[in-house]
Design an enzyme around this catalytic site. Structure first.
Site, PDB file in Angstrom:
ATOM      1  N   SER A  95       0.843  -1.197   0.000  1.00 42.43           N
ATOM      2  CA  SER A  95       0.000   0.000   0.000  1.00 42.43           C
ATOM      3  C   SER A  95       0.876   1.243   0.000  1.00 42.43           C
ATOM      4  O   SER A  95       1.949   1.249   0.608  1.00 42.43           O
ATOM      5  CB  SER A  95      -0.900   0.018   1.235  1.00 42.43           C
TER       6      SER A  95
ATOM      7  N   LYS B 258      -3.238   4.292   5.979  1.00 46.14           N
ATOM      8  CA  LYS B 258      -3.362   2.849   6.184  1.00 46.14           C
ATOM      9  C   LYS B 258      -2.069   2.293   6.780  1.00 46.14           C
ATOM     10  O   LYS B 258      -2.096   1.489   7.700  1.00 46.14           O
ATOM     11  CB  LYS B 258      -3.598   2.142   4.842  1.00 46.14           C
TER      12      LYS B 258
ATOM     13  N   ASP C  96     -14.028   8.858   7.032  1.00 49.89           N
ATOM     14  CA  ASP C  96     -14.116   8.924   8.500  1.00 49.89           C
ATOM     15  C   ASP C  96     -14.993  10.078   9.010  1.00 49.89           C
ATOM     16  O   ASP C  96     -15.764   9.877   9.955  1.00 49.89           O
ATOM     17  CB  ASP C  96     -12.711   9.032   9.123  1.00 49.89           C
TER      18      ASP C  96
ATOM     19  N   PHE D 249      -8.937   9.438   7.806  1.00 50.27           N
ATOM     20  CA  PHE D 249      -8.895   9.771   6.370  1.00 50.27           C
ATOM     21  C   PHE D 249     -10.201   9.340   5.714  1.00 50.27           C
ATOM     22  O   PHE D 249     -11.103   8.801   6.360  1.00 50.27           O
ATOM     23  CB  PHE D 249      -7.693   9.081   5.699  1.00 50.27           C
TER      24      PHE D 249
ATOM     25  N   LYS E 200      -9.435   4.563  17.188  1.00 52.07           N
ATOM     26  CA  LYS E 200      -9.863   3.954  15.924  1.00 52.07           C
ATOM     27  C   LYS E 200      -9.277   2.550  15.805  1.00 52.07           C
ATOM     28  O   LYS E 200      -9.947   1.625  15.345  1.00 52.07           O
ATOM     29  CB  LYS E 200      -9.431   4.836  14.735  1.00 52.07           C
TER      30      LYS E 200
ATOM     31  N   ASN F 253      -0.878   4.100   0.742  1.00 53.14           N
ATOM     32  CA  ASN F 253      -1.757   4.974   1.514  1.00 53.14           C
ATOM     33  C   ASN F 253      -1.140   5.188   2.911  1.00 53.14           C
ATOM     34  O   ASN F 253      -1.096   4.282   3.739  1.00 53.14           O
ATOM     35  CB  ASN F 253      -3.146   4.306   1.618  1.00 53.14           C
TER      36      ASN F 253
ATOM     37  N   ASP G  32      -7.840  -4.412   1.027  1.00 53.07           N
ATOM     38  CA  ASP G  32      -8.797  -3.661   0.215  1.00 53.07           C
ATOM     39  C   ASP G  32      -9.982  -3.364   1.118  1.00 53.07           C
ATOM     40  O   ASP G  32     -10.456  -4.235   1.850  1.00 53.07           O
ATOM     41  CB  ASP G  32      -9.240  -4.438  -1.027  1.00 53.07           C
ATOM     42  N   SER G  33     -10.398  -2.122   1.075  1.00 56.32           N
ATOM     43  CA  SER G  33     -11.411  -1.724   2.038  1.00 56.32           C
ATOM     44  C   SER G  33     -12.323  -0.684   1.423  1.00 56.32           C
ATOM     45  O   SER G  33     -12.017  -0.122   0.368  1.00 56.32           O
ATOM     46  CB  SER G  33     -10.733  -1.158   3.285  1.00 56.32           C
TER      47      SER G  33
ATOM     48  N   HIS H  89     -12.751  -1.576  11.214  1.00 52.71           N
ATOM     49  CA  HIS H  89     -12.731  -2.733  10.330  1.00 52.71           C
ATOM     50  C   HIS H  89     -11.292  -3.201  10.073  1.00 52.71           C
ATOM     51  O   HIS H  89     -10.977  -4.374  10.158  1.00 52.71           O
ATOM     52  CB  HIS H  89     -13.422  -2.366   9.005  1.00 52.71           C
TER      53      HIS H  89
HETATM   54  P1  IMP Z   1      -8.398   1.009  -1.258  1.00 52.06           P
HETATM   55  O1  IMP Z   1      -7.067   1.639  -1.104  1.00 52.06           O
HETATM   56  O2  IMP Z   1      -8.765   0.573  -2.605  1.00 52.06           O
HETATM   57  O3  IMP Z   1      -8.631  -0.072  -0.218  1.00 52.06           O
HETATM   58  O4  IMP Z   1      -9.422   2.204  -0.973  1.00 52.06           O
HETATM   59  C1  IMP Z   1     -10.235   2.208   0.084  1.00 52.06           C
HETATM   60  C2  IMP Z   1     -11.029   3.505   0.115  1.00 52.06           C
HETATM   61  O5  IMP Z   1     -12.101   3.256   1.022  1.00 52.06           O
HETATM   62  C3  IMP Z   1     -10.227   4.655   0.714  1.00 52.06           C
HETATM   63  O6  IMP Z   1      -9.660   5.461  -0.271  1.00 52.06           O
HETATM   64  C4  IMP Z   1     -11.286   5.394   1.502  1.00 52.06           C
HETATM   65  O7  IMP Z   1     -11.998   6.247   0.658  1.00 52.06           O
HETATM   66  C5  IMP Z   1     -12.213   4.278   1.955  1.00 52.06           C
HETATM   67  N1  IMP Z   1     -11.769   3.764   3.277  1.00 52.06           N
HETATM   68  C6  IMP Z   1     -11.194   2.559   3.537  1.00 52.06           C
HETATM   69  N2  IMP Z   1     -10.908   2.447   4.837  1.00 52.06           N
HETATM   70  C7  IMP Z   1     -11.288   3.602   5.407  1.00 52.06           C
HETATM   71  C8  IMP Z   1     -11.199   4.101   6.739  1.00 52.06           C
HETATM   72  O8  IMP Z   1     -10.702   3.466   7.668  1.00 52.06           O
HETATM   73  N3  IMP Z   1     -11.701   5.328   6.921  1.00 52.06           N
HETATM   74  C9  IMP Z   1     -12.253   6.066   5.913  1.00 52.06           C
HETATM   75  N4  IMP Z   1     -12.328   5.671   4.671  1.00 52.06           N
HETATM   76  C10 IMP Z   1     -11.852   4.432   4.405  1.00 52.06           C
END
Ligand code: IMP
Length: 206
Positions: free
Chosen positions: A7, A12, A155, A152, A175, A9, A70-71, A180
């Site tokens: 990642s 994250k 949230d 982020f 948090k 991010n 992935d979230s 999750h």
């Molecule tokens: P990924 O990087 O494809 O998993 O993108 C997940 C997206 O879901 C993020 O860019 C956020 O917009 C949203 N997201 C996932 N986890 C969270 C969290 O813990 N808080 C707020 N938004 C989240």
């Protein structure tokens, strides 16, 4: 055991580092330290598919054990949207704040049906062994307006009724007790401890 985090991010990664700070057996490696790391398009239709896709491709490139997550946010009244499109909902160029405003606009007509949940699926891809999954959800509601400046993404509009706060009003430690990702990471940690303790071949190879 070295574990590459698939990642870029920063938020994250901070959450993952915070959660893994008490596990000595695992050394986390950042994706930034990998030369020519492939960019993986999230073309899957489920969180699980996308998490596996990222972990597998990056593991095949590096030969390392990889953890990817992935979230996203699923809103009941919007039939599960934004779901797997959470990161790019409304277009690639929208800021997190703009995405939140878009969701609030779409939710205007649902004054009482505000149920939502964050979903996180973690894939652990262990070369020469297998892929493992750890999944968790965090239930909440979409707030009437954004509140808080921690965390982020979504949230600021994700309200937790038991805490009477949005996710963005929690400290990272708070948090990291309920989110999750926090719960999925706890599950992933257990899987990893099992791998480290039970599979001598794996330890030898890496
Ligand atoms: P990924 O990087 O494809 O998993 O993108 C997940 C997206 O879901 C993020 O860019 C956020 O917009 C949203 N997201 C996932 N986890 C969270 C969290 O813990 N808080 C707020 N938004 C989240």
């Amino acid at each position: 055991m070295k574990l590459l985090i698939a990642s870029n991010n920063k938020n994250k990664i901070l959450e993952i580092e915070n959660k893994f700070s008490d596990i000595e057996e695992i050394e986390l490696i950042s994706l930034n330290s990998i030369k020519d790391a492939p960019h993986v398009e999230e073309t899957g239709s489920t969180f699980e598919e996308n998490a596996l896709l990222k972990a597998k491709i990056i593991s095949e490139h590096t030969g390392m054990a990889v953890m990817s997550d992935d979230s996203g946010l699923e809103i009941k009244a919007l039939k599960g949207k934004p779901g797997v499109y959470s990161a790019r909902y409304g277009g690639e160029n929208l800021s997190d704040h703009e995405k939140n405003l878009l969701i609030l606009k779409e939710m205007k007509k649902f004054t009482t049906k505000r149920k939502a949940r964050f979903v996180c699926v973690i894939a652990l891809y262990i070369p020469g062994d297998a892929a493992y999954f750890a999944e968790a959800i965090c239930e909440g509601e979409i707030s009437a307006e954004p509140a808080g400046n921690m965390g982020f993404g979504y949230d600021p509009i994700f309200y937790l009724p038991p805490l009477k706060k949005t996710m963005a009003q929690l400290t990272m430690d708070e948090k990291n007790r309920i989110s999750h990702r926090a719960i999925a990471l706890e599950k992933a940690k257990k899987i990893l401890k099992g791998i480290v303790n039970g599979q001598s071949n794996f330890k030898k190879d890496h």
